[in-house]
Structure formats: C-alpha cells, structure tokens
Design a protein around this motif. Structure first.
Motif, mmCIF file in Angstrom:
data_model
loop_
_atom_site.group_PDB
_atom_site.id
_atom_site.type_symbol
_atom_site.label_atom_id
_atom_site.label_comp_id
_atom_site.label_asym_id
_atom_site.label_seq_id
_atom_site.Cartn_x
_atom_site.Cartn_y
_atom_site.Cartn_z
ATOM 1 N N ALA A 1 0.835 -1.195 0.000
ATOM 2 C CA ALA A 1 0.000 0.000 0.000
ATOM 3 C C ALA A 1 0.877 1.254 0.000
ATOM 4 C CB ALA A 1 -0.910 0.001 1.225
ATOM 5 N N PRO A 2 0.432 2.313 -0.684
ATOM 6 C CA PRO A 2 1.243 3.532 -0.732
ATOM 7 C C PRO A 2 1.507 4.145 0.643
ATOM 8 C CG PRO A 2 -0.470 3.617 -2.390
ATOM 9 C CD PRO A 2 -0.738 2.409 -1.542
ATOM 10 N N ASN A 3 0.585 3.987 1.580
ATOM 11 C CA ASN A 3 0.803 4.576 2.896
ATOM 12 C C ASN A 3 1.741 3.730 3.759
ATOM 13 O OD1 ASN A 3 -0.933 2.472 3.272
ATOM 14 N ND2 ASN A 3 -2.301 3.529 4.694
ATOM 15 N N ARG A 4 2.154 2.572 3.281
ATOM 16 C CA ARG A 4 3.099 1.729 4.013
ATOM 17 C C ARG A 4 4.511 1.827 3.454
ATOM 18 N NH1 ARG A 4 1.219 0.462 8.867
ATOM 19 N NH2 ARG A 4 -0.908 -0.294 8.748
ATOM 20 N N GLN A 5 4.691 2.584 2.393
ATOM 21 C CA GLN A 5 6.012 2.713 1.783
ATOM 22 C C GLN A 5 6.787 3.838 2.436
ATOM 23 O OE1 GLN A 5 5.621 3.255 -2.393
ATOM 24 N NE2 GLN A 5 4.410 1.417 -2.689
ATOM 25 N N ASN A 6 8.107 3.709 2.398
ATOM 26 C CA ASN A 6 8.988 4.776 2.861
ATOM 27 C C ASN A 6 9.783 5.243 1.647
ATOM 28 O OD1 ASN A 6 10.604 6.523 4.196
ATOM 29 N ND2 ASN A 6 11.604 5.011 5.487
ATOM 30 N N PRO A 7 9.333 6.282 0.957
ATOM 31 C CA PRO A 7 9.976 6.660 -0.299
ATOM 32 C C PRO A 7 11.399 7.195 -0.142
ATOM 33 C CG PRO A 7 8.313 8.261 0.299
ATOM 34 C CD PRO A 7 8.197 7.141 1.272
ATOM 35 N N LEU A 8 11.769 7.682 1.025
ATOM 36 C CA LEU A 8 13.106 8.228 1.232
ATOM 37 C C LEU A 8 14.013 7.288 2.026
ATOM 38 C CD1 LEU A 8 12.255 11.954 1.959
ATOM 39 C CD2 LEU A 8 13.059 10.947 -0.152
ATOM 40 N N ALA A 9 13.685 6.010 2.047
ATOM 41 C CA ALA A 9 14.509 5.060 2.794
ATOM 42 C C ALA A 9 15.901 4.981 2.183
ATOM 43 C CB ALA A 9 13.858 3.686 2.798
ATOM 44 N N GLY A 10 16.910 5.353 2.928
ATOM 45 C CA GLY A 10 18.293 5.271 2.479
ATOM 46 C C GLY A 10 18.695 6.339 1.484
ATOM 47 N N ALA A 11 17.861 7.340 1.254
ATOM 48 C CA ALA A 11 18.153 8.345 0.226
ATOM 49 C C ALA A 11 19.375 9.182 0.589
ATOM 50 C CB ALA A 11 16.944 9.248 0.014
ATOM 51 N N PHE A 12 19.488 9.605 1.844
ATOM 52 C CA PHE A 12 20.619 10.451 2.237
ATOM 53 C C PHE A 12 21.914 9.658 2.240
ATOM 54 C CE2 PHE A 12 16.927 12.485 4.315
ATOM 55 C CZ PHE A 12 16.935 13.644 3.562
ATOM 56 N N HIS A 13 21.873 8.424 2.710
ATOM 57 C CA HIS A 13 23.067 7.567 2.706
ATOM 58 C C HIS A 13 23.533 7.314 1.279
ATOM 59 C CE1 HIS A 13 25.157 3.656 2.710
ATOM 60 N NE2 HIS A 13 25.701 4.123 3.819
ATOM 61 N N ASP A 14 22.597 6.963 0.408
ATOM 62 C CA ASP A 14 22.945 6.702 -0.990
ATOM 63 C C ASP A 14 23.422 7.974 -1.692
ATOM 64 O OD1 ASP A 14 22.264 4.107 -0.595
ATOM 65 O OD2 ASP A 14 20.280 4.269 -1.503
ATOM 66 N N ALA A 15 22.852 9.116 -1.333
ATOM 67 C CA ALA A 15 23.254 10.364 -1.971
ATOM 68 C C ALA A 15 24.704 10.694 -1.653
ATOM 69 C CB ALA A 15 22.341 11.504 -1.518
ATOM 70 N N ILE A 16 25.124 10.463 -0.436
ATOM 71 C CA ILE A 16 26.510 10.764 -0.054
ATOM 72 C C ILE A 16 27.472 9.870 -0.818
ATOM 73 C CG2 ILE A 16 28.159 10.629 1.835
ATOM 74 C CD1 ILE A 16 25.816 11.494 3.677
ATOM 75 N N PHE A 17 27.229 8.572 -0.802
ATOM 76 C CA PHE A 17 28.165 7.654 -1.433
ATOM 77 C C PHE A 17 28.091 7.694 -2.954
ATOM 78 C CE2 PHE A 17 27.895 5.957 2.852
ATOM 79 C CZ PHE A 17 29.242 5.916 3.154
ATOM 80 N N ASN A 18 26.906 7.946 -3.502
ATOM 81 C CA ASN A 18 26.781 8.070 -4.957
ATOM 82 C C ASN A 18 27.473 9.340 -5.434
ATOM 83 O OD1 ASN A 18 25.918 7.347 -7.539
ATOM 84 N ND2 ASN A 18 24.130 8.669 -7.369
ATOM 85 N N THR A 19 27.352 10.421 -4.666
ATOM 86 C CA THR A 19 28.027 11.663 -5.025
ATOM 87 C C THR A 19 29.534 11.478 -4.980
ATOM 88 O OG1 THR A 19 26.182 12.927 -4.143
ATOM 89 C CG2 THR A 19 28.257 14.101 -4.451
ATOM 90 N N TRP A 20 30.042 10.805 -3.953
ATOM 91 C CA TRP A 20 31.478 10.569 -3.854
ATOM 92 C C TRP A 20 31.970 9.707 -5.014
ATOM 93 C CZ3 TRP A 20 35.897 12.163 -2.545
ATOM 94 C CH2 TRP A 20 36.990 11.307 -2.539
ATOM 95 N N ARG A 21 31.224 8.670 -5.363
ATOM 96 C CA ARG A 21 31.632 7.798 -6.462
ATOM 97 C C ARG A 21 31.685 8.560 -7.770
ATOM 98 N NH1 ARG A 21 28.882 5.606 -10.386
ATOM 99 N NH2 ARG A 21 26.911 6.146 -9.426
#
Length: 105
Positions: free
Chosen positions: A42-62
């Motif tokens: 269900a859409p209300n059970r999803q976490n759309p920003l799960a891991g977004a900040f962690h991935d943004a840091i490492f993806n930016t560094w890569r």
C-alpha cells in the motif's frame, strides 16, 4: 505466405494454437491465467526516502571520484596561470617594473 493475425482482422473466429480468439485491442476475451502471483504494498506503508541520504553521499562521492581527473588538472593549471598573470601585472605596474620595462612599451 500466411498473413499475421493483425492483418486478418475482425470477427470472433478461432485463431492461435488452441483455436481460441483473444479479442480485439482493449477487449481481450481470454480466461485468467493461472500460476501468476503478484505482490504489492500500500502507498501509505512505503517509505519513499529510505536510504536516500546515505545513498546520496556515497553516490556523489563515487561520481566525483570518477570525474575529478577530467576537471581538476585544467582548474589547477588555470589557477597557476591566473596567479602568475596577476603577479606579473603587479610587478610591471610597480616602481621596479616601470624602471625595468618602462621604455620598451
């Protein structure tokens, strides 16, 4: 040569391997398929920003690490050329620079 099913067009004639007509576009008349399982959340059970900040840091560094070789050397060279030009201009416009090169221009 046998025409394709799309070219035969119209009518509820039996076609295909098992003589079963599926119907026209948007009006499929076949039986429901068995053995296909689909899961959803269900859409209300999803976490759309799960891991977004962690991935943004490492993806930016890569991405930075892979691209730095292309833009860092020209920037460093440009910095040294600009620094040399500023120092040379200040020297030529100083009292010592005018005394040394004043009569040539």
């Amino acid at each position: 040569m046998r025409p394709t099913q799309a070219l035969r067009g119209g009518g509820d004639i039996p076609l295909g391997k098992y003589n079963h007509y599926l119907g026209t576009w948007g009006n499929f008349g076949s039986l429901k398929q068995k053995g296909i399982v689909s899961y959803g959340i269900a859409p209300n059970r999803q976490n759309p920003l799960a891991g977004a900040f962690h991935d943004a840091i490492f993806n930016t560094w890569r991405r930075f690490r892979n691209q730095v070789i292309y833009f860092a050397p020209p920037m460093i060279a440009g910095y040294y050329v600009l620094n040399w030009a500023i120092e040379r201009n200040e020297y030529l416009n100083s009292k010592a620079g005018r005394a040394e090169f004043g009569g040539e221009e």
